[in-house]
Design an enzyme around this catalytic site. Structure first.
Site, mmCIF file in Angstrom:
data_model
loop_
_atom_site.group_PDB
_atom_site.id
_atom_site.type_symbol
_atom_site.label_atom_id
_atom_site.label_comp_id
_atom_site.label_asym_id
_atom_site.label_seq_id
_atom_site.Cartn_x
_atom_site.Cartn_y
_atom_site.Cartn_z
ATOM 1 N N ASP A 1 -8.383 -97.305 -12.484
ATOM 2 C CA ASP A 1 -9.170 -96.098 -11.817
ATOM 3 C C ASP A 1 -10.666 -96.348 -11.592
ATOM 4 O OD1 ASP A 1 -7.250 -94.427 -12.162
ATOM 5 O OD2 ASP A 1 -8.089 -94.048 -14.355
ATOM 6 N N HIS B 1 -8.314 -95.005 -16.899
ATOM 7 C CA HIS B 1 -7.535 -95.979 -16.502
ATOM 8 C C HIS B 1 -8.186 -97.250 -16.210
ATOM 9 C CE1 HIS B 1 -4.558 -92.547 -15.711
ATOM 10 N NE2 HIS B 1 -3.692 -93.422 -16.542
HETATM 11 C C1 XUL Z 1 0.583 -89.049 -16.162
HETATM 12 C C2 XUL Z 1 -0.344 -88.691 -17.126
HETATM 13 C C3 XUL Z 1 -1.432 -89.833 -17.279
HETATM 14 C C4 XUL Z 1 -1.828 -90.039 -18.650
HETATM 15 C C5 XUL Z 1 -2.649 -91.323 -18.954
HETATM 16 O O1 XUL Z 1 1.432 -87.963 -16.201
HETATM 17 O O2 XUL Z 1 -0.527 -87.874 -17.782
HETATM 18 O O3 XUL Z 1 -2.412 -89.546 -16.498
HETATM 19 O O4 XUL Z 1 -2.405 -89.124 -19.294
HETATM 20 O O5 XUL Z 1 -2.038 -92.561 -18.335
#
Ligand code: XUL
Ligand code: CO
Length: 435
Positions: free
Chosen positions: A103, A100
């Site tokens: 992150d 992300h």
């Molecule tokens: C949340 C989840 C996220 C997604 C990416 O439950 O799975 O980490 O994979 O945003």
């Protein structure tokens, strides 16, 4: 300076090895059905869990030991972490990663500052990718942590929040493109609601679709040819998440004319929360030509919470591999361990143990799935179960060429239809023969 000085590259030593820091089943270049294990499995590690998860829970602070991390949100610290992550990827032997935006790079005081931070980190990621050959499976934007997204991002009641989210997605797609990402994921974060007393559901869904259409236009504009994914999840954090399961996502994509541009990124723990097996979710997506990627984790079925555990259930990984092989394997997708160590597994070496456990469990699932396919009895049973449809009348019904009256004429005068046993337990026994 090494972050994991006592750990060398994890090697395959075979099923009899007692070395805890070795693979017992994952042998990257071993061929299964003529294809290398690593190409079947396409493992990825998620930056958010591997590098950023402190292993806290609602009752206590983080326990994870991260001696390489100074605990600050500084850009220097963020840059340093990237090197640690790539050392980890090299030593564990995983070729792909996912992130992300927030992150990898700290959020700044303004969007402009956040974007500059992300650019600075992208430069570091890019150089490590070049020196190691590691690749980006997919990128994504974190549209759920900051308070501004507390009532949704694309589905926020506030236009300015929507605009902020749109700008963040634009930047995250740009960076994913720059890093040669093979995909880009939209997980709904807080796209959902808690009560209809304060929610205009139709308007929120229209807005979500509008943002996705803009993302498609932007992707085309900049020439990003990675695959877009939607990741379903039924609840947590909101009571009613809009992208609740495969079927709901496909319905949404069809309703808003987005099917050509999206596939699904399915997560095992989310499937369980939706009251489905992962195999069901995968089949629904694959039959619609929309199975893209997998977040390879698991939950504890009776907990009803997204515990993001490492996948260590051989039965489960076998069913996942059966579905993947049935559709001919991944193209842009992979098995991303969207999983965190348990709170008690707090040492850096536990990052290795947990990934080894997941990779070996998937390697076994792959080998078992291949053996079940080679045996062929389960598939033959299913083919035979529908054999009455291979008749002339069956073909005409399937071809949409008969009416209710035609079928009435066909069945009148015939004997009462008979049905055959579904033999579920026989099939389960056959399956278990290979476990
Ligand atoms: C949340 C989840 C996220 C997604 C990416 O439950 O799975 O980490 O994979 O945003
Ligand atoms: Co996920």
């Amino acid at each position: 300076m090494s972050a994991f000085p006592d750990i060398s590259k994890i090697e395959y030593e075979g099923p009899d090895s007692k070395n805890l820091l070795a693979f017992k089943h994952y042998n990257p270049d071993e061929l299964v059905e003529g294809k290398a294990m690593k190409d079947h499995l396409r493992f990825a590690s998620p930056y958010w869990h591997t590098m950023r998860n402190p292993l806290s829970d609602p009752f206590g602070v983080g326990t994870a030991q991260m001696p390489w991390d100074d605990g600050t949100e500084s850009l220097e610290n963020a840059k340093h972490r990237v090197g640690v992550f790539f050392e980890f990827l090299e030593k564990i032997g995983i070729d792909y990663y996912c992130f992300h935006d927030r992150d990898v790079a700290p959020e700044g005081a303004t969007l402009t500052e956040s974007n500059a931070n992300l650019d600075a980190i992208a430069e570091v990621l890019e150089s490590y990718q070049q020196s190691t050959g590691k690749k980006l499976l997919w990128g994504t934007a974190c549209l759920f942590t900051n308070h501004r997204y507390g009532q949704g991002a694309a589905t926020s009641p506030e236009l300015d929040v929507f605009a902020y989210a749109a700008a963040q997605v634009k930047k995250a797609i740009e960076v994913t493109h720059r890093l040669g990402g093979e995909g880009y994921t939209f997980w709904g974060g807080r796209e959902g609601y808690s009560t209809l007393l304060n929610t205009n559901m139709k308007r929120e869904l229209d807005h979500l679709a509008a943002l996705l259409h803009m993302a498609v236009a932007f992707k085309q504009e900049i020439g990003f040819d990675g695959q877009f994914y939607i990741e379903p999840k039924p609840k947590e954090p909101t009571t009613h998440q809009y992208d609740s399961d495969s079927a709901a996502c496909l319905n949404f994509l069809r309703q808003y004319d987005l099917m050509d541009h999206f596939k699904l990124n399915l997560e095992t723990n989310h499937a369980e929360l939706a009251g489905h097996t992962m195999q069901h979710e995968m089949r629904v997506a694959a039959d619609a030509g929309a199975l893209g990627s997998v977040d390879a984790n698991s939950g504890t079925e009776f907990i009803g919470w997204d515990t993001d555990e490492f996948p260590t259930n051989i039965y489960g990984t076998t069913t996942i591999m059966l579905e993947l092989m049935r559709m001919g394997g991944f193209t842009t997708g992979g098995l991303n361990f969207d999983a965190k160590r348990r709170r008690d597994s707090f040492e850096p070496v536990d990052l290795f143990h947990s990934h080894i456990a997941g990779m070996d469990t998937f390697a076994r699932g792959l080998k078992i799935a291949a053996a079940i396919r080679a045996d062929g009895r389960i598939e033959e049973f299913v083919t035979d179960r529908y054999s009455s449809w291979d008749s002339e009348m069956g073909a005409r019904v399937e071809g949409g060429q008969v009416s209710l009256a035609d079928l009435e004429a066909y069945i009148i005068g015939r004997e009462e239809p008979t049905i055959r046993s579904g033999r579920q337990e026989v099939l389960e026994s056959i399956f278990n023969q290979f476990i």
